[in-house]
Design an enzyme around this catalytic site. Structure first.
Site, PDB file in Angstrom:
ATOM      1  N   LYS A   1       0.776  -1.347  -0.106  1.00 54.04           N
ATOM      2  CA  LYS A   1      -0.039   0.007  -0.117  1.00 54.04           C
ATOM      3  C   LYS A   1       0.800   1.345   0.044  1.00 54.04           C
ATOM      4  O   LYS A   1       2.262   1.140   0.543  1.00 54.04           O
ATOM      5  CB  LYS A   1      -0.830   0.082   1.179  1.00 54.04           C
TER       6      LYS A   1
ATOM      7  N   ARG B   1     -10.179 -11.514   1.936  1.00 52.97           N
ATOM      8  CA  ARG B   1     -10.957 -12.640   1.402  1.00 52.97           C
ATOM      9  C   ARG B   1     -10.389 -13.922   1.511  1.00 52.97           C
ATOM     10  O   ARG B   1     -11.028 -15.004   1.398  1.00 52.97           O
ATOM     11  CB  ARG B   1     -11.346 -12.385  -0.120  1.00 52.97           C
TER      12      ARG B   1
END
Ligand code: BES
Ligand code: ZN
Ligand code: ZN
Length: 495
Positions: A271, A345
């Site tokens: 990120k 996920r």
């Protein structure tokens, strides 16, 4: 803090501050105003206090009442007051009362008028919830801290019949505050191992069974997706399994699953550094599950609940999993990793597959899964993605009853095409920025078979960025109340 239900009349209530809720255009009982020589009604008549939502006015009673001060708190127009506004009003009101305590005393009483459309008990439940959230303080790491006044005793002025609802409000509010405290912690003060220990302590106290698997245990269980995310980390993962047997362990089982990414750097798909520090709350789904199990253990609904937390941080290093890797976990499905930043996920899917294998017949997850949830819905409603319309409606009803707000996102089968892979059963990302939250949610559905599953993407609600008069800035504990309500409804439905 001591919390007690006390009874009218207000002229008998001993407190340092008596919070008096007033509807806009409402009046105060003459019985209360008489000893004050009509001071409150004078203030109303003069327009000094009009009862607009959130308005406050502090008055000294000058010894005319056993309460030292009265804090008038405006509830706005009665017809506009719903359970969430009521809860927030109670929070704002007790915070204002606490601020006005100074060094003089520690007892606050709160008296709200009857509210159209709500039973007294139900109103008292939401008042207690709001008050306990408003008064919650986060643990700070400051070495010098100013001494602040605290409320030691909170008196809720209600009817005797409110007692069970007040207890309910207290239990879910404390569970939400537990989630807030845990979700608030920085990554170095809450590793996966520490989260496991915390869960053990909570479960011991709440009478919930718990098993915590370390890295070796995760390998034995076949949690390949969780282990892939953990590959670049110095910290071991933890797979936390909690069981509440309110129906003797005979089932049916409700499964709750939480994303416990204790810090999300993005991994190799790293990120940008600007707001990366935020990602300490990437385990807010896990915190919500933990809070919910504390409340469920105390409320004792007649149902069985299995709760799973998949915990790790997401770090880049020489061993880290990489974009392009093909991995698989407990469901056996293969996944092409297109972004190591879509790690939530992955860990959740192992948690869900485990709950299914353990016999869960209905599933609910909470996770800070996608930034896209904020793009779609902002910090107002969480996104809901599901594989079953009836179960989705059921969870949404639970949320509404609990005073939380979700919004259904679509799950048409074409959305599954957005994360197809050439090389594996699926990719862990969609195409560009298309339907990011839907894709994240539907990825999970690929790992649960036919089991009805509802996913709550709480990414945009888990952290409060701006100060407000209701709660301190920081973790919100969203989803705890929906989980708890869903468990209670699950028990009712399977009676
Ligand atoms: N933890 C983030 C999602 C997130 C973002 C939570 C902002 C809270 C606030 C998640 O793991 C993530 O990075 N998701 C990616 C998915 C993408 C790579 C498909 C995202 O949202 O950008
Ligand atoms: Zn990520
Ligand atoms: Zn994440």
């Amino acid at each position: 803090m001591e919390l007690r239900v006390v009874h009218w009349p207000l002229t008998k209530i001993e407190a340092d501050v008596l919070v008096l809720g007033l509807h806009q255009a409402g009046k105060v009982d003459d019985e209360l105003d008489y000893p004050l020589r009509g001071a409150i009604n004078q203030a109303l008549k003069a327009g000094d206090f009009r009862g607009e939502y959130g308005a406050t006015m502090v008055m000294y009673t000058g010894g005319a009442l056993p309460a030292r001060k009265i804090l008038l708190f405006g509830l706005g127009m009665e017809w506009q007051l719903d359970i969430r506004k009521l809860r927030k009003a109670a929070g704002m009101a007790v915070r204002a009362a606490r601020d006005s305590l100074g060094s003089g005393g520690s007892t606050v009483a709160i008296a709200f008028p009857p509210i159209a459309g709500l039973t007294a008990g139900s109103a008292d439940q939401f008042i207690v919830e709001g008050a306990l959230h408003g008064l919650h303080r986060f643990k700070s790491f400051k070495t010098t801290e100013e001494v602040k006044a605290d409320v030691a005793t909170l008196l809720v002025v209600g009817g005797g019949e409110s007692q069970p609802q007040v207890m309910y409000g207290r239990i879910v509010a404390e569970a939400t505050n537990l989630a807030r405290s845990v979700n608030w912690l920085p990554g170095n003060h809450l590793t996966a191992a520490m989260l496991g220990e915390k869960a053990q302590a909570v479960c011991r106290e709440a009478g919930v069974e718990i098993e915590v698997y370390d890295k070796k245990g995760c390998k034995e269980l076949g949690l390949g997706l969780l282990l892939a995310v953990n590959q670049g980390s110095e910290e071991e993962p933890r797979f936390i399994v909690m069981r509440y047997k309110g129906n003797g362990g005979n089932g049916p089982w409700l499964g709750l699953v939480g994303k416990g990414v204790t810090f999300d750097t993005g991994g190799i798909s790293i990120k940008s550094s600007e707001n990366m520090w935020d990602m300490k709350y990437d385990m807010s789904g896990a915190g919500a599950v933990l809070g919910a199990m504390q409340a469920i253990g105390k409320l004792k609904p007649r149902c069985d609940v299995i709760a799973v937390i998949a915990a790790t941080d997401n770090m880049p290093d020489g061993n880290a999993f990489k974009p392009g890797d093909v991995i698989s976990g407990l469901s056996g499905k293969t996944v092409e990793v297109r972004s190591t930043d879509a790690e939530g996920r992955l860990v959740l899917s192992d948690g869900l597959a485990y709950a299914v294998k353990q016999g869960a017949s209905r599933l609910i997850t909470a996770s800070t899964l996608t930034g896209a949830a904020n793009v779609a819905l902002g910090p107002i409603r969480f996104g809901i993605v599901a594989n079953d319309d009836a179960w989705e409606d059921e969870v949404l009803t639970a949320a509404t009853e609990a005073g939380e707000r979700g919004w259904k996102l679509p799950h048409d089968e074409e959305y599954y095409d957005l994360f197809k892979s050439l090389i594996a059963d699926m990719s862990n990302t969609g195409t560009g920025r298309s339907a990011g939250t839907v894709v994240g949610g539907l990825f999970l559905m690929k790992h649960v078979g036919d089991t009805p599953c509802v996913h709550m993407d709480i990414a945009s609600l888990a952290w409060r960025n701006a100060a407000d008069r209701y709660e301190d800035v920081g973790a919100t504990g969203v989803a705890v109340k929906t989980f708890v309500r869903a468990a209670i409804r699950f028990a009712e439905a399977n009676k």
